[in-house]
Design a protein around this motif. Structure first.
Motif, mmCIF file in Angstrom:
data_model
loop_
_atom_site.group_PDB
_atom_site.id
_atom_site.type_symbol
_atom_site.label_atom_id
_atom_site.label_comp_id
_atom_site.label_asym_id
_atom_site.label_seq_id
_atom_site.Cartn_x
_atom_site.Cartn_y
_atom_site.Cartn_z
ATOM 1 N N LYS A 1 0.823 -1.212 0.000
ATOM 2 C CA LYS A 1 0.000 0.000 0.000
ATOM 3 C C LYS A 1 0.860 1.268 0.000
ATOM 4 C CE LYS A 1 -4.638 -0.994 1.549
ATOM 5 N NZ LYS A 1 -5.732 -0.448 2.373
ATOM 6 N N LEU B 1 -5.175 1.214 10.454
ATOM 7 C CA LEU B 1 -5.395 -0.052 9.738
ATOM 8 C C LEU B 1 -5.529 0.128 8.216
ATOM 9 C CD1 LEU B 1 -5.814 -3.065 10.465
ATOM 10 C CD2 LEU B 1 -8.264 -2.642 10.356
ATOM 11 N N TRP C 1 0.383 -3.962 9.442
ATOM 12 C CA TRP C 1 -1.055 -4.204 9.293
ATOM 13 C C TRP C 1 -1.499 -5.557 9.869
ATOM 14 C CZ3 TRP C 1 -2.840 -8.223 6.098
ATOM 15 C CH2 TRP C 1 -4.225 -8.324 6.036
ATOM 16 N N LEU D 1 -18.713 2.005 17.692
ATOM 17 C CA LEU D 1 -17.309 1.609 17.878
ATOM 18 C C LEU D 1 -16.708 2.142 19.165
ATOM 19 C CD1 LEU D 1 -15.780 2.065 14.316
ATOM 20 C CD2 LEU D 1 -16.841 0.054 15.290
ATOM 21 N N THR E 1 -8.710 6.838 11.913
ATOM 22 C CA THR E 1 -8.972 5.956 10.760
ATOM 23 C C THR E 1 -10.429 5.508 10.748
ATOM 24 O OG1 THR E 1 -6.719 5.134 10.597
ATOM 25 C CG2 THR E 1 -8.437 3.676 9.757
ATOM 26 N N ALA F 1 -12.858 6.411 7.869
ATOM 27 C CA ALA F 1 -13.256 5.310 6.976
ATOM 28 C C ALA F 1 -14.682 4.864 7.241
ATOM 29 C CB ALA F 1 -12.303 4.129 7.145
ATOM 30 N N GLY F 2 -15.151 5.097 8.469
ATOM 31 C CA GLY F 2 -16.435 4.521 8.852
ATOM 32 C C GLY F 2 -17.645 5.380 8.539
ATOM 33 N N PHE G 1 -29.061 -0.971 -1.810
ATOM 34 C CA PHE G 1 -27.763 -0.498 -1.319
ATOM 35 C C PHE G 1 -26.628 -1.142 -2.131
ATOM 36 C CE2 PHE G 1 -24.371 -0.094 2.008
ATOM 37 C CZ PHE G 1 -24.369 1.286 2.063
ATOM 38 N N LEU H 1 -23.965 0.821 -4.550
ATOM 39 C CA LEU H 1 -22.507 0.704 -4.380
ATOM 40 C C LEU H 1 -21.831 0.262 -5.680
ATOM 41 C CD1 LEU H 1 -22.242 -1.035 -0.888
ATOM 42 C CD2 LEU H 1 -21.311 1.192 -1.497
ATOM 43 N N ALA I 1 -15.298 4.168 -2.731
ATOM 44 C CA ALA I 1 -13.856 4.021 -2.972
ATOM 45 C C ALA I 1 -13.704 3.740 -4.466
ATOM 46 C CB ALA I 1 -13.297 2.874 -2.132
ATOM 47 N N ILE J 1 -13.033 -3.935 6.739
ATOM 48 C CA ILE J 1 -13.377 -4.580 8.013
ATOM 49 C C ILE J 1 -14.810 -4.193 8.440
ATOM 50 C CG2 ILE J 1 -12.522 -2.772 9.583
ATOM 51 C CD1 ILE J 1 -11.180 -5.018 11.238
ATOM 52 N N MET K 1 -21.133 -4.065 8.828
ATOM 53 C CA MET K 1 -21.729 -2.942 9.547
ATOM 54 C C MET K 1 -22.291 -1.929 8.539
ATOM 55 S SD MET K 1 -19.768 -0.536 12.254
ATOM 56 C CE MET K 1 -20.407 1.086 12.651
ATOM 57 N N GLU L 1 -26.198 -0.783 8.185
ATOM 58 C CA GLU L 1 -26.547 0.631 8.331
ATOM 59 C C GLU L 1 -27.249 1.153 7.085
ATOM 60 O OE1 GLU L 1 -23.497 3.873 9.069
ATOM 61 O OE2 GLU L 1 -22.446 2.145 9.775
HETATM 62 C C1 HEM Z 1 -20.260 1.749 2.180
HETATM 63 C C2 HEM Z 1 -19.317 1.901 3.067
HETATM 64 C C3 HEM Z 1 -17.893 1.490 2.887
HETATM 65 C C4 HEM Z 1 -17.158 1.326 1.750
HETATM 66 C C5 HEM Z 1 -17.614 1.515 0.314
HETATM 67 C C6 HEM Z 1 -15.822 0.924 2.149
HETATM 68 C C7 HEM Z 1 -14.808 0.621 1.263
HETATM 69 C C8 HEM Z 1 -13.594 0.084 1.637
HETATM 70 C C9 HEM Z 1 -12.604 -0.425 0.733
HETATM 71 C C10 HEM Z 1 -12.694 -0.441 -0.779
HETATM 72 C C11 HEM Z 1 -11.552 -0.869 1.470
HETATM 73 C C12 HEM Z 1 -10.293 -1.546 0.946
HETATM 74 C C13 HEM Z 1 -9.250 -0.556 0.507
HETATM 75 C C14 HEM Z 1 -8.051 -1.240 -0.134
HETATM 76 O O1 HEM Z 1 -8.062 -2.435 -0.394
HETATM 77 O O2 HEM Z 1 -7.075 -0.519 -0.403
HETATM 78 C C15 HEM Z 1 -11.871 -0.614 2.862
HETATM 79 C C16 HEM Z 1 -11.048 -0.884 3.923
HETATM 80 C C17 HEM Z 1 -11.328 -0.493 5.220
HETATM 81 N N1 HEM Z 1 -12.525 0.001 5.694
HETATM 82 FE FE1 HEM Z 1 -14.188 0.324 4.629
HETATM 83 N N2 HEM Z 1 -15.781 0.887 3.504
HETATM 84 C C18 HEM Z 1 -17.010 1.204 4.003
HETATM 85 C C19 HEM Z 1 -17.388 1.245 5.319
HETATM 86 C C20 HEM Z 1 -16.542 1.096 6.396
HETATM 87 C C21 HEM Z 1 -16.930 1.168 7.773
HETATM 88 C C22 HEM Z 1 -18.339 1.352 8.282
HETATM 89 C C23 HEM Z 1 -15.785 1.032 8.509
HETATM 90 C C24 HEM Z 1 -15.595 1.029 9.990
HETATM 91 C C25 HEM Z 1 -16.518 0.840 10.862
HETATM 92 C C26 HEM Z 1 -14.683 0.866 7.570
HETATM 93 C C27 HEM Z 1 -13.361 0.719 7.903
HETATM 94 C C28 HEM Z 1 -12.386 0.270 7.037
HETATM 95 C C29 HEM Z 1 -11.033 -0.055 7.439
HETATM 96 C C30 HEM Z 1 -10.446 0.127 8.829
HETATM 97 C C31 HEM Z 1 -10.371 -0.540 6.307
HETATM 98 C C32 HEM Z 1 -8.960 -1.100 6.218
HETATM 99 C C33 HEM Z 1 -9.044 -2.613 6.424
HETATM 100 C C34 HEM Z 1 -7.707 -3.329 6.338
HETATM 101 O O3 HEM Z 1 -6.867 -2.976 5.483
HETATM 102 O O4 HEM Z 1 -7.528 -4.265 7.120
HETATM 103 N N3 HEM Z 1 -15.185 0.890 6.300
HETATM 104 N N4 HEM Z 1 -13.123 -0.051 2.932
#
Ligand code: HEM
Length: 444
Positions: A83, A99, A107, A170, A271, A275-276, A312, A316, A322, A391, A395, A399
């Protein structure tokens, strides 16, 4: 295929291994790349195919748009990628080494540590926070519509409710008084991240340019929010009725094998705030746009709230928050028959993969029913794929579908004009100027 002969190298010994635009042409497109990157990516993809190499000498830069190619990068070759990219390096100016941006070594143990916080009870607890958030939103909208209908910015409403749910589920805190402060700090910080990515001459954060100062102010507002979240928890840490071990309990646990430092705790909280909530809000905002412009789908949802999950998922697909996912290759790899050398920047764009007719029939049409048999294995990656899969996926889906089902059932939500809403492809997809809609209460 006939056409202009490609140069063999783009400089710095970077070989040309895939078709792509010529240097002069890309330079002439610079303005439209910066103003409307989605349209530019679509054009390049249409013209050159599923694997495109941009005329950039360093790093060699590729765009991958096939369902198989996306899987190859994110799943099969995940050990051969990192990354360490401009996208994530800039994001880490805000989130630190949390994260989302952490590279493999840091990570892996962190994901192992945090994954248990996303247990079934926590997902169920999110349901409670969604209900609380929806009651609050109903009350606000009822006040506004006492004499009939009202115009509200549904994007702003989705940002607020998503943030409240994230902080409630959280971190176990209500942030009522700070919602606007935190959402606007998040947007300002992310705006700074994107401005830096788009300006190759942008100066390091230590230099007090107006942009850097604005970004620093936004980051310090987020830091203040972290302090108040931790203070709220510390003040009732010993309460016996804490129902389950939530994310904040895990982060603050002094008995961890290696307890987290203050900086690491801060980075994870920021984060998860960032992200959330902005991702969920972006997904919901575009879902409303799709429903408003497809009244028969809005009606179906009103009659069958269970179909909200399909709405939903389909939203998406068409508006993946993203919209690009980047990786750096650690060794030479092959994608769709094209050689991609070590140290290349690889851009996988869910925006394009989700529009690829190899994976989707009538890809440009909004058809929630296409998800009635579940999501396909290939060609659908709004939450990424492989070991770095989001992760918060479950959730977010809970939601998103609860909010859509409840608001569609209780409120008439309609457009205030027929113009298409312009998209700002920032860290997520944002509606330029918000998304004003007309609301009126349906019978209670
Ligand atoms: C519709 C809602 C969401 C979308 C479209 C989304 C999208 C993404 C995507 C595409 C990644 C991967 C990025 C990569 O591979 O480079 C990611 C990772 C992550 N997301 Fe989400 N996310 C959403 C909701 C959430 C929520 C609700 C949380 C927390 C409560 C969250 C926390 C994270 C975290 C911490 C990562 C990093 C995970 C890791 O690398 O282990 N995301 N998300």
């Amino acid at each position: 295929m006939s056409g202009p002969k490609l140069p063999k190298r783009y400089g710095w010994n970077t070989p040309v291994t895939a078709p792509g635009p010529a240097g002069g042409k890309m330079l002439r497109s610079l303005n439209s790349i910066l103003k409307d990157p989605l349209t530019y990516l679509e054009q390049v993809w249409q013209e050159h195919g599923d694997v495109v190499q941009f005329p950039i000498p360093k790093p060699a830069t590729y765009l991958i748009s096939s369902p198989e190619g996306a899987r190859e990068i994110l799943v099969n070759q995940s050990k051969q990628t990192s990354k360490q990219t401009l996208q994530y390096n800039n994001l880490s100016l805000v989130t630190g080494e949390g994260l989302l941006t952490a590279d493999t070594q840091a990570w892996r143990p962190r994901r192992r540590m945090l994954q248990p916080a996303f247990h079934q009870e926590m997902i169920a607890l999110s349901e409670h926070h969604v209900t609380v958030g929806l009651t609050k939103l109903d009350n606000q909208w009822e006040e506004l519509t006492q004499t009939g209908s009202a115009i509200v910015d549904i994007d702003h409403a989705m940002m607020s409710i998503a943030l409240e749910i994230t902080c409630g589920a959280l971190f176990g805190v209500a942030i009522d008084d700070e919602v606007d402060e935190i959402t606007s700090a998040t947007l300002a910080a992310l705006h700074g991240v994107v401005a830096k990515a788009r300006n190759p001459l942008s100066l390091p954060m230590a230099i007090p340019t107006p942009g850097n100062l604005k970004m620093r102010r936004a980051i310090s507002r987020l830091d203040k929010a972290v302090d108040s979240i931790i203070a709220a928890r510390r003040s009732n840490l010993l309460l016996p009725e804490a129902p389950i071990r939530d994310m904040l309990d895990v982060l603050l646990d002094p008995d961890l094998e290696i307890p987290l430092t203050k900086q690491q705790i801060r980075d994870e909280i920021v984060t998860f705030i960032v992200a959330g909530h902005e991702t969920v809000a972006s997904a919901l905002t575009w879902a409303w746009q799709l429903l408003i412009t497809n009244p028969s789908e809005m009606q179906k949802l009103q009659l069958d709230p269970d179909s909200a999950k399909l709405v939903f998922d389909e939203s998406l697909r068409l508006y993946p928050p993203a919209w690009i996912i980047t990786r750096r290759t650690l060794s030479d790899i092959t994608v769709d028959g094209f050689e991609i050398p070590a140290n290349s920047l690889v851009i996988v764009s869910p925006w394009l993969v989700h529009r690829n007719s190899k994976a989707w029939e009538s890809p440009d049409e909004f058809q929630p029913d296409r998800f009635s048999e579940g999501a396909p294995q290939l060609g659908y990656l709004p939450f990424g794929a492989g070991s770095r899969l989001c992760i918060g996926k479950e959730m977010a889906r809970l939601e998103g579908s609860m909010i859509l089902a409840h608001l569609a059932k209780n409120w008439q939500i309609t457009a205030i004009h027929n113009e298409p809403v312009p998209i700002d492809a920032s860290v997520t997809l944002r509606p330029i100027g918000g998304m004003p809609v007309r609301i009126s209460r349906l019978v209670k």
